[in-house]
Design a protein around this motif. Structure first.
Motif, mmCIF file in Angstrom:
data_model
loop_
_atom_site.group_PDB
_atom_site.id
_atom_site.type_symbol
_atom_site.label_atom_id
_atom_site.label_comp_id
_atom_site.label_asym_id
_atom_site.label_seq_id
_atom_site.Cartn_x
_atom_site.Cartn_y
_atom_site.Cartn_z
ATOM 1 N N PHE A 80 0.882 -1.203 0.057
ATOM 2 C CA PHE A 80 -0.077 -0.013 -0.082
ATOM 3 C C PHE A 80 1.064 1.363 -0.117
ATOM 4 O O PHE A 80 2.037 1.165 0.465
ATOM 5 C CB PHE A 80 -0.862 0.096 1.264
ATOM 6 C CG PHE A 80 -0.173 0.307 2.326
ATOM 7 C CD1 PHE A 80 0.000 1.514 2.993
ATOM 8 C CD2 PHE A 80 0.211 -0.820 3.140
ATOM 9 C CE1 PHE A 80 0.733 1.876 4.224
ATOM 10 C CE2 PHE A 80 0.956 -0.607 4.309
ATOM 11 C CZ PHE A 80 1.154 0.522 4.983
ATOM 12 N N VAL A 81 0.387 2.235 -0.410
ATOM 13 C CA VAL A 81 0.777 3.499 -0.463
ATOM 14 C C VAL A 81 -0.092 4.515 -0.130
ATOM 15 O O VAL A 81 -1.268 4.494 -0.219
ATOM 16 C CB VAL A 81 1.334 4.051 -1.997
ATOM 17 C CG1 VAL A 81 0.399 4.072 -3.130
ATOM 18 C CG2 VAL A 81 2.300 5.265 -1.953
ATOM 19 N N CYS A 82 0.319 5.481 0.831
ATOM 20 C CA CYS A 82 -0.449 6.520 1.754
ATOM 21 C C CYS A 82 -0.633 7.744 0.222
ATOM 22 O O CYS A 82 0.152 7.858 -0.542
ATOM 23 C CB CYS A 82 0.178 7.129 2.650
ATOM 24 S SG CYS A 82 0.321 5.884 4.014
ATOM 25 N N GLU A 83 -1.793 8.180 0.385
ATOM 26 C CA GLU A 83 -2.076 9.113 -0.615
ATOM 27 C C GLU A 83 -1.074 10.412 -0.259
ATOM 28 O O GLU A 83 -0.755 11.195 -1.396
ATOM 29 C CB GLU A 83 -3.506 9.873 -0.378
ATOM 30 C CG GLU A 83 -4.686 8.749 -0.823
ATOM 31 C CD GLU A 83 -6.030 9.411 -0.584
ATOM 32 O OE1 GLU A 83 -6.727 9.181 -1.388
ATOM 33 O OE2 GLU A 83 -6.137 10.143 0.483
ATOM 34 N N ASN A 84 -0.517 10.642 1.241
ATOM 35 C CA ASN A 84 0.133 11.759 1.370
ATOM 36 C C ASN A 84 1.767 11.173 1.028
ATOM 37 O O ASN A 84 2.474 12.007 1.538
ATOM 38 C CB ASN A 84 0.075 12.273 2.589
ATOM 39 C CG ASN A 84 0.013 11.026 3.620
ATOM 40 O OD1 ASN A 84 0.257 9.944 3.496
ATOM 41 N ND2 ASN A 84 -0.055 11.677 4.954
ATOM 42 N N ALA A 85 2.193 10.089 0.733
ATOM 43 C CA ALA A 85 3.324 9.502 0.450
ATOM 44 C C ALA A 85 4.070 10.314 -0.484
ATOM 45 O O ALA A 85 3.535 10.970 -1.627
ATOM 46 C CB ALA A 85 3.495 8.084 -0.212
ATOM 47 N N LYS A 86 5.598 10.639 -0.436
ATOM 48 C CA LYS A 86 6.215 11.336 -1.383
ATOM 49 C C LYS A 86 7.243 10.496 -1.876
ATOM 50 O O LYS A 86 7.214 9.052 -1.798
ATOM 51 C CB LYS A 86 7.106 12.359 -0.249
ATOM 52 C CG LYS A 86 6.367 13.297 0.425
ATOM 53 C CD LYS A 86 7.091 14.364 1.299
ATOM 54 C CE LYS A 86 6.461 15.285 2.069
ATOM 55 N NZ LYS A 86 7.099 16.175 2.747
ATOM 56 N N ALA A 87 8.002 10.956 -2.885
ATOM 57 C CA ALA A 87 8.767 10.202 -3.836
ATOM 58 C C ALA A 87 9.811 9.642 -2.941
ATOM 59 O O ALA A 87 10.490 10.261 -1.847
ATOM 60 C CB ALA A 87 9.387 11.043 -4.855
ATOM 61 N N GLY A 88 10.508 8.410 -3.397
ATOM 62 C CA GLY A 88 11.465 7.798 -2.501
ATOM 63 C C GLY A 88 10.940 6.791 -1.412
ATOM 64 O O GLY A 88 11.886 6.517 -0.459
#
Length: 760
Positions: free
Chosen positions: A486-494
């Motif tokens: 999963f990836v959070c909507e507020n995730a950033k690059a890297g």
């Protein structure tokens, strides 16, 4: 006899009268009387007698014993004498008027030596006692009427052989029942009647002794001695008794052992295992029991390290056994020097010589046809799993250990290689592969190789071969399981999404390359992942990682991974929704109907009893033209397979033959290879055979059309029992179940395949 007895009674009366009277007087004086009173005479009324009588009186009249008399008796008959006590009125009687006592029965001193009686005088009329009651004794005198007796005879005794003169053997005692205190009636003297000159007896003691030296048990073992005992001191007229003494000479170890033979010949097969018995020998001894027990040992010879000797449980025989493995080809005979000696020695007789003997034992080893022996106890081999078929990877060798050195043939034991992966060359012992190997399926093969003699098939040797299949890089890597991230909507690059592992336990980190994720735009991403191993030849595989977009809090914790629900437009009415649902329902019904029709066309084997083949036959309501029917394939081609290339092909079979020809393998027929051609009846038959092998429960429907009804002018006459005038039985509708064997028989009849061909 009567007069003699009376004289003894009278004599005894005078001897004992004073003593008895004095005793009775003392007995009646109380202790408190004075001396003057003791000296005063007490008047007695009895004329007292002590009576004696001889035993064994044999007269006809009662035996007179004595007389009792009271001084109060005036002779007028007023006194009555009464007798009581032992034997009164049964053995003894008294005349109540005169007091005369008689014995009315025969007396035996050995039964009873004396009787105690009581007498009393009473007034005859009044019965009043005139005198106090007094006791008197009647003693039975002994006569020599019993001979000496040996109560425990006959006797058993033993004495060691070679005993010196005077050695005591046994002590005998004879018993005489007569009175030993009166005369010589019980004085016994012993003598020997039989058994001289070997034994003697002491006259007074009855001890039997050895009277001859060096008596040898091995010469004579048993002796019978008769001993006599005579009373009256052995004088003439005495009575005598005899007994028998059986005397046995017990053994002493006075004889050395001797072997019956100076040379023993024995033989043993070379295949006899260690511990087997070769034979037994015995050094005989004239002695017996423990004195004859033997012990054996090998003292010399070239076989002392190969053979052993022990004594059997009876301690008589020497048992020769095998200590080491025998080999006829190495040594064919052995010599043993064996000594046998007594186990128990008697120091008194060691001067008679050595108590041992020596013999020679010759042992011959017999040749035995032995099984072939391999050069190694086991074999080990390694094979890469991609090895080519037919590659020789190991060669084993065996030889015949016998002198004949027969030829050897090799084979693989069937049960050790059930998959038949390997082949063994029958003469060279070369082991090769015949099927592809797969380490991931079977990593080890443990097979057994057999070696058999050509001249004796029963002689078979075996050895184990452990075959290790070496791994090669022939399998692509794969993920160990299905992964999701999963990836959070507020995730950033890297940012790291998660860990994903390969089958070799290597790790890969998945990172984001951008930020700004949104569930509304796209909630799920399918990320292709290429996995590559590092060994040549390099293997690759592709997997898919599912990444979900989730809403998270400020710390990165997942709140929700599902997209937010959209509200329906207000303009969409309830009727429109019902119409959409009705369309979906109709669509589902059509799908179910199509699936049902499809499953109906693909019916399973005809196993249901209601699926009667008779219904299929009824559908064929018109007859063909028989042999004139040109639409069916030409039956003549089956009579002559060579005409199959020129015959007219059946059009409705051509597509099926073409489709099946790809799967029909080449089949050897009569030593050649028969190829599968499009227009060949052979190919068609083989196609049907192969189809039956792949799907044995499928009935041959096309054949049913061809052979169910006959045409006009058929040279084969009727192939069916339908409407046959000669048939009186119900038609068997199960012929479809055995149509396969009929089809095979038909193929064999027309020469399409050979009989007993394994293809079927």
């Amino acid at each position: 006899m009567f007069k003699r007895g009376r004289s003894q009674v009278v004599f005894a009366t005078f001897l004992t009268l004073a003593t008895l009277v004095q005793g009775l007087m003392v007995k009646q004086v109380p202790q408190e009387k004075t001396v003057a009173e003791l000296l005063r005479r007490v008047k007695r009324g009895w004329v007292w007698n002590q009576f004696f009588v001889l035993e064994e009186y044999t007269g006809l009249e009662p035996l007179y014993i004595g007389k009792l008399h009271s001084d109060m008796d005036q002779g007028d008959g007023n006194i009555r004498y009464i007798l009581s006590g032992e034997g009164a009125n049964s053995t003894f009687t008294i005349d109540d008027s005169t007091g005369d006592i008689h014995a009315i029965q025969r007396l035996d001193r050995e039964v009873k030596s004396q009787y105690v009686l009581r007498a009393q005088a009473r007034h005859r009329v009044t019965g009043r006692p005139l005198e106090p009651e007094s006791e008197f004794i009647v003693k039975i005198q002994d006569i020599n009427d019993n001979e000496p007796k040996f109560l425990d005879g006959p006797y058993q005794a033993s004495v060691p052989e070679m005993s010196p003169i005077g050695t005591s053997v046994i002590h005998l005692t004879a018993t005489d029942a007569d009175d030993p205190t009166y005369g010589n009636s019980a004085r016994v003297v012993y003598s020997i009647l039989e058994g001289q000159p070997y034994f003697s007896v002491e006259p007074k003691t009855g001890i039997v002794r050895v009277s001859l030296a060096d008596m040898d048990r091995e010469v004579r073992e048993e002796y019978q001695v008769v001993i006599q005992a005579k009373d009256m001191g052995g004088q003439m007229g005495g009575l005598a008794g005899t007994t028998t003494v059986n005397i046995t000479l017990s053994d002493v170890n006075d004889n050395p052992p001797k072997f019956a033979q100076k040379l023993y010949q024995m033989s043993v097969p070379e295949s006899a295992p260690v511990g087997s018995v070769v034979g037994r020998i015995r050094a005989k001894d004239r002695d017996e029991g423990a004195n004859a027990e033997m012990t054996y040992r090998i003292i010399d010879g070239d076989g002392r390290d190969t053979f052993d000797i022990t004594t059997d449980p009876t301690n008589l025989f020497g048992i020769i056994t095998i200590k080491k493995t025998l080999d006829f080809e190495s040594k064919r005979s052995y010599t043993l020097k064996v000594e046998g000696s007594n186990r128990h020695l008697d120091p008194r007789y060691l001067n008679k010589g050595p108590f041992s003997d020596i013999t020679i034992v010759h042992v011959s080893v017999e040749d035995v046809d032995e099984a072939p022996e391999f050069s190694a106890p086991f074999y080990y081999a390694e094979i890469p799993e991609d090895v080519e078929i037919g590659t020789i990877f190991k060669t084993v060798s065996a030889r015949d250990p016998d002198a004949a050195n027969n030829s050897i043939r090799y084979s693989i034991e069937r049960t050790s290689d059930p998959g038949k992966y390997f082949y063994m060359d029958i003469t060279s012992g070369a082991l090769m592969t015949v099927l592809p190997l797969d380490r991931e399926e079977i990593a080890w093969h443990n097979i057994t190789i057999l070696a058999m003699e050509m001249n004796n098939p029963n002689m078979i040797g075996s050895v184990s071969v452990a075959v290790k299949v070496i791994d090669i890089n022939d399998n692509p890597p794969s993920l160990t399981q299905y992964y999701e991230a999963f990836v959070c909507e507020n995730a950033k690059a890297g940012q790291t999404l998660g860990v994903h592992r390969c089958s070799s336990d290597n790790s890969a980190w998945i990172l984001t390359r951008r930020g700004g994720w949104s569930q509304r735009e796209q909630s799920v991403y399918h990320l292709p992942i290429l996995v590559t191993d590092g060994e040549p030849p390099v293997q690759t595989a592709t997997s898919t990682l599912t990444v979900r977009v989730c809403s998270c809090d400020a710390d990165g914790n997942v709140l929700s991974c599902s997209a937010e629900a959209y509200t329906l437009p207000a303009s969409l009415s309830r009727g429109a929704l019902i119409a959409i649902l009705a369309c979906i329902f109709v669509l589902l019904v059509m799908i179910l109907l199509m699936l049902s029709l499809r499953s109906h066309r693909k019916k399973p084997c005809l196993t249901d009893e209601e699926e009667n083949v008779h219904e299929n036959i009824v559908r064929y309501d018109d007859e063909g033209g028989g042999e004139e029917d040109t639409e069916a394939f030409d039956i003549a081609a089956m009579w002559n397979p060579r005409e199959a290339q020129l015959g007219k092909l059946r059009q409705d079979m051509m597509p099926e033959i073409e489709s099946l020809s790809r799967y029909v393998p080449q089949v050897c027929i009569s030593g050649g290879i028969m190829a599968t051609g499009d227009g060949n009846v052979h190919s068609y038959v083989l196609s049907k055979l192969y189809e039956a092998d792949l799907d044995p429960c499928a009935p041959p429907y096309d054949s049913l059309q061809t052979y169910a009804y006959e045409g006009e002018g058929s040279v084969a006459e009727s192939l069916s029992s339908l409407q046959s005038a000669a048939s009186h039985n119900d038609h068997d509708y199960d012929y479809l179940n055995d149509w396969g064997p009929r089809f095979r028989k038909l193929a064999e009849m027309y020469g399409v395949i050979e009989a007993n061909n394994s293809l079927w």
